[in-house]
Design a protein around this motif. Sequence first.
Motif, PDB file in Angstrom:
ATOM      1  N   ILE A 182     -13.128  33.709   6.408  1.00 51.79           N
ATOM      2  CA  ILE A 182     -13.957  34.907   6.216  1.00 51.79           C
ATOM      3  C   ILE A 182     -15.176  34.589   5.361  1.00 51.79           C
ATOM      4  O   ILE A 182     -16.311  34.969   5.677  1.00 51.79           O
ATOM      5  CB  ILE A 182     -13.126  36.037   5.569  1.00 51.79           C
ATOM      6  N   ILE A 183     -14.956  33.846   4.267  1.00 48.54           N
ATOM      7  CA  ILE A 183     -16.059  33.500   3.359  1.00 48.54           C
ATOM      8  C   ILE A 183     -17.091  32.625   4.058  1.00 48.54           C
ATOM      9  O   ILE A 183     -18.305  32.838   3.937  1.00 48.54           O
ATOM     10  CB  ILE A 183     -15.511  32.790   2.098  1.00 48.54           C
ATOM     11  N   VAL A 184     -16.623  31.636   4.799  1.00 44.25           N
ATOM     12  CA  VAL A 184     -17.549  30.742   5.516  1.00 44.25           C
ATOM     13  C   VAL A 184     -18.379  31.528   6.520  1.00 44.25           C
ATOM     14  O   VAL A 184     -19.601  31.342   6.625  1.00 44.25           O
ATOM     15  CB  VAL A 184     -16.769  29.611   6.223  1.00 44.25           C
ATOM     16  N   LEU A 185     -17.737  32.426   7.278  1.00 45.78           N
ATOM     17  CA  LEU A 185     -18.459  33.204   8.290  1.00 45.78           C
ATOM     18  C   LEU A 185     -19.426  34.208   7.664  1.00 45.78           C
ATOM     19  O   LEU A 185     -20.437  34.549   8.276  1.00 45.78           O
ATOM     20  CB  LEU A 185     -17.472  33.934   9.196  1.00 45.78           C
ATOM     21  N   SER A 188     -22.250  31.813   6.941  1.00 45.80           N
ATOM     22  CA  SER A 188     -22.743  31.108   8.130  1.00 45.80           C
ATOM     23  C   SER A 188     -22.087  31.691   9.381  1.00 45.80           C
ATOM     24  O   SER A 188     -21.142  31.105   9.927  1.00 45.80           O
ATOM     25  CB  SER A 188     -22.446  29.610   8.014  1.00 45.80           C
ATOM     26  N   PRO A 189     -22.557  32.856   9.857  1.00 53.17           N
ATOM     27  CA  PRO A 189     -21.915  33.542  10.988  1.00 53.17           C
ATOM     28  C   PRO A 189     -21.953  32.748  12.297  1.00 53.17           C
ATOM     29  O   PRO A 189     -21.131  32.973  13.167  1.00 53.17           O
ATOM     30  CB  PRO A 189     -22.731  34.838  11.122  1.00 53.17           C
ATOM     31  N   ILE A 195     -15.985  23.156  13.644  1.00 45.92           N
ATOM     32  CA  ILE A 195     -16.215  22.918  12.221  1.00 45.92           C
ATOM     33  C   ILE A 195     -15.453  23.938  11.388  1.00 45.92           C
ATOM     34  O   ILE A 195     -14.834  23.596  10.374  1.00 45.92           O
ATOM     35  CB  ILE A 195     -17.725  22.975  11.900  1.00 45.92           C
ATOM     36  N   LEU A 196     -15.486  25.213  11.807  1.00 44.77           N
ATOM     37  CA  LEU A 196     -14.762  26.262  11.085  1.00 44.77           C
ATOM     38  C   LEU A 196     -13.261  25.979  11.075  1.00 44.77           C
ATOM     39  O   LEU A 196     -12.595  26.138  10.040  1.00 44.77           O
ATOM     40  CB  LEU A 196     -15.040  27.620  11.729  1.00 44.77           C
ATOM     41  N   MET A 197     -12.731  25.532  12.206  1.00 45.92           N
ATOM     42  CA  MET A 197     -11.305  25.223  12.289  1.00 45.92           C
ATOM     43  C   MET A 197     -10.936  24.072  11.352  1.00 45.92           C
ATOM     44  O   MET A 197      -9.908  24.108  10.679  1.00 45.92           O
ATOM     45  CB  MET A 197     -10.934  24.879  13.730  1.00 45.92           C
ATOM     46  N   PHE A 198     -11.808  23.058  11.309  1.00 41.88           N
ATOM     47  CA  PHE A 198     -11.558  21.914  10.424  1.00 41.88           C
ATOM     48  C   PHE A 198     -11.508  22.366   8.966  1.00 41.88           C
ATOM     49  O   PHE A 198     -10.627  21.950   8.200  1.00 41.88           O
ATOM     50  CB  PHE A 198     -12.645  20.858  10.620  1.00 41.88           C
ATOM     51  N   ILE A 199     -12.448  23.228   8.571  1.00 40.42           N
ATOM     52  CA  ILE A 199     -12.486  23.721   7.191  1.00 40.42           C
ATOM     53  C   ILE A 199     -11.216  24.495   6.851  1.00 40.42           C
ATOM     54  O   ILE A 199     -10.589  24.277   5.808  1.00 40.42           O
ATOM     55  CB  ILE A 199     -13.735  24.608   6.979  1.00 40.42           C
ATOM     56  N   THR A 200     -10.821  25.405   7.750  1.00 40.92           N
ATOM     57  CA  THR A 200      -9.636  26.225   7.478  1.00 40.92           C
ATOM     58  C   THR A 200      -8.354  25.377   7.465  1.00 40.92           C
ATOM     59  O   THR A 200      -7.426  25.675   6.709  1.00 40.92           O
ATOM     60  CB  THR A 200      -9.503  27.355   8.509  1.00 40.92           C
TER      61      THR A 200
END
Length: 229
Positions: A182-185, A188-189, A195-200
Amino acid sequence: MKTYFYKLHKWGAVWNYAALLAMYFVPVAISVYLNAWPTLGALAKILPPLLILYWPTGVIETVTYIPMLGAGGTYLSFVTGNISNLKLPCGLNAMENAKVKANTEEGEVIATLSIAVSSIVTTVVIAVGVLAFSPVLPKITAEGSLFKPAFEQVLPALFGALGAGYFFKHWKLGIAPVLSGIIVLLFSPTMGVGILMFITIVVSIVGTLIIYKNLWLPEFKKMKEAKKK
């Protein structure tokens, strides 16, 4: 299993390269047929931003998917596509239902078979759907249609249904990755799914280690006690 993995990597590489060549063949064939080739100037403008975006995403997705789907599942997923939306949830659900772990011999077989079946079923369903719904689909997805809002929520509904079982089973483990996503989006929506999956996933691993060290889950307490015995 050595023979199995040797053949798996051999044919996995062959079919991945074949799929790559097939994808390149389409634009080349169109350019040959129409005698219309992109200029070097246009390529120099378009390619750098795309390479900056997709090369890291490709590396991150490869590193992320292999531990979860195994070698066979990863090769098959990259050839058939639609990994994060379909192949990954299907492989993970199949392994959970079979009560096997990823990257074990059993998990390797289950993940590969489930993704293969998923690919066949997807192809059949899409073919039937195109033939059956093509006359009415433009009408029910058009602006002003009563059904249009439902079609816009297909992916959230899919992931919500798949994720609910995991979150309710160990809700404490889901807090860190969900909040980080949620914070990343928020900042950076437009970030890519890979990349988002890797971070989570990284946040999830770190958060799980913290919970394990502090024994905040009864299961972790039992695991630690079993190790002591």
